[in-house]
Design a protein around this motif. Structure first.
Motif, mmCIF file in Angstrom:
data_model
loop_
_atom_site.group_PDB
_atom_site.id
_atom_site.type_symbol
_atom_site.label_atom_id
_atom_site.label_comp_id
_atom_site.label_asym_id
_atom_site.label_seq_id
_atom_site.Cartn_x
_atom_site.Cartn_y
_atom_site.Cartn_z
ATOM 1 N N ASP A 1 0.844 -1.200 0.000
ATOM 2 C CA ASP A 1 0.000 0.000 0.000
ATOM 3 C C ASP A 1 0.875 1.245 0.000
ATOM 4 N N GLU B 1 -5.761 0.444 1.034
ATOM 5 C CA GLU B 1 -6.208 -0.564 0.072
ATOM 6 C C GLU B 1 -5.087 -0.849 -0.925
ATOM 7 N N THR C 1 -4.181 -2.221 -4.814
ATOM 8 C CA THR C 1 -4.663 -2.519 -6.157
ATOM 9 C C THR C 1 -3.798 -3.630 -6.748
ATOM 10 N N ASP D 1 -9.856 -10.769 -3.145
ATOM 11 C CA ASP D 1 -10.857 -9.729 -3.406
ATOM 12 C C ASP D 1 -12.262 -10.317 -3.322
ATOM 13 N N LEU E 1 -10.069 -4.208 -5.246
ATOM 14 C CA LEU E 1 -9.184 -3.680 -4.211
ATOM 15 C C LEU E 1 -9.076 -4.711 -3.090
ATOM 16 N N SER F 1 -8.479 -5.001 0.888
ATOM 17 C CA SER F 1 -8.437 -4.275 2.153
ATOM 18 C C SER F 1 -7.529 -5.000 3.135
ATOM 19 N N TRP F 2 -7.290 -4.374 4.278
ATOM 20 C CA TRP F 2 -6.483 -4.992 5.323
ATOM 21 C C TRP F 2 -7.112 -6.313 5.785
ATOM 22 N N GLU G 1 -9.133 -8.338 4.110
ATOM 23 C CA GLU G 1 -8.999 -9.348 3.070
ATOM 24 C C GLU G 1 -7.559 -9.868 3.001
#
Length: 220
Positions: A109, A115, A117, A159, A165, A167-168, A170
């Motif tokens: 990140d 998030e 990518t 995802d 995206l 996230s933390w 995930e």
């Protein structure tokens, strides 16, 4: 003069004692070795590249060293001071699993928006492939996949809501669920382990780093 410069002032020592999991004696030992190696009191990108090259002589550490440097250069002044290094080392060596995973997450990140990518992840993966070696990565971690294929594979797993995206939450779910991915994230943090070498002549420190990297890379 040299003796005084090799010791942290009491206020800085106390501050780092509360910010890390090291004893005051350990902090002073690290500081003494850091000042011996870097008399100016700072580490530059070039310094970190040289340090990586001494441990990853076969691979190309340039891209990965730059990413690690950016992660630990919290104030973005293009140099790493002793406190930034020591805090990173404390998390790397004595932090909880979640704290260590957060170090890895922050490497991905790069814009710090919380998030990741697929483009963010691909930058890191390409750097890791260069660092470890493409054959080693495909054989030991990624099931024969190229960086692009492996990132696509990871996103399909992580995802969950399909927003393209990660996230933390995930990210950590994937790490806890997949031992291979977790080991790869430990490899992402290997830059912090290099800081554990206290001096050029510290054979024990070099042994610990070599053993740690061997375990990460499955080198017998």
């Amino acid at each position: 003069m040299g003796q005084r410069e090799s010791k942290l002032p009491p206020r800085e020592l106390k501050d780092l004692f509360y910010r890390t999991d090291f004893s005051e004696k350990e902090i002073q030992e690290y500081y003494k070795s850091f000042k011996k190696r870097y008399p100016s009191g700072i580490m530059t990108t070039e310094d970190l590249m040289r340090l990586y090259n001494s441990f990853f002589a076969i691979g190309d550490s340039t891209s990965f060293a730059e990413l690690v440097f950016r992660t630990f250069d919290k104030n973005r002044d293009e140099k790493i001071d002793f406190s930034e290094i020591l805090c990173a080392l404390s998390l790397s060596l004595r932090g909880s699993l979640d704290q260590r995973l957060l170090q890895s997450f922050n490497m991905f990140d790069q814009d710090m928006d919380g998030e990741i990518t697929s483009e963010d992840m691909l930058v890191i993966m390409k750097a890791i492939y260069k660092l470890v070696g493409e054959d080693s990565m495909e054989r030991q971690y990624t099931g024969g996949r190229s960086p692009e294929q492996y990132v696509k594979h990871l996103f399909n797993i992580m995802d969950k809501n399909g927003d393209r995206l990660v996230s933390w939450n995930e990210f950590t779910e994937a790490a806890y669920r997949d031992p291979t991915f977790l080991k790869l994230m430990e490899l992402c943090r290997s830059g912090s382990h290099l800081y554990g070498v206290r001096s050029e002549g510290d054979a024990e420190g070099l042994r610990k780093v070599a053993c740690g990297l061997s375990r990460m890379c499955n080198i017998s």
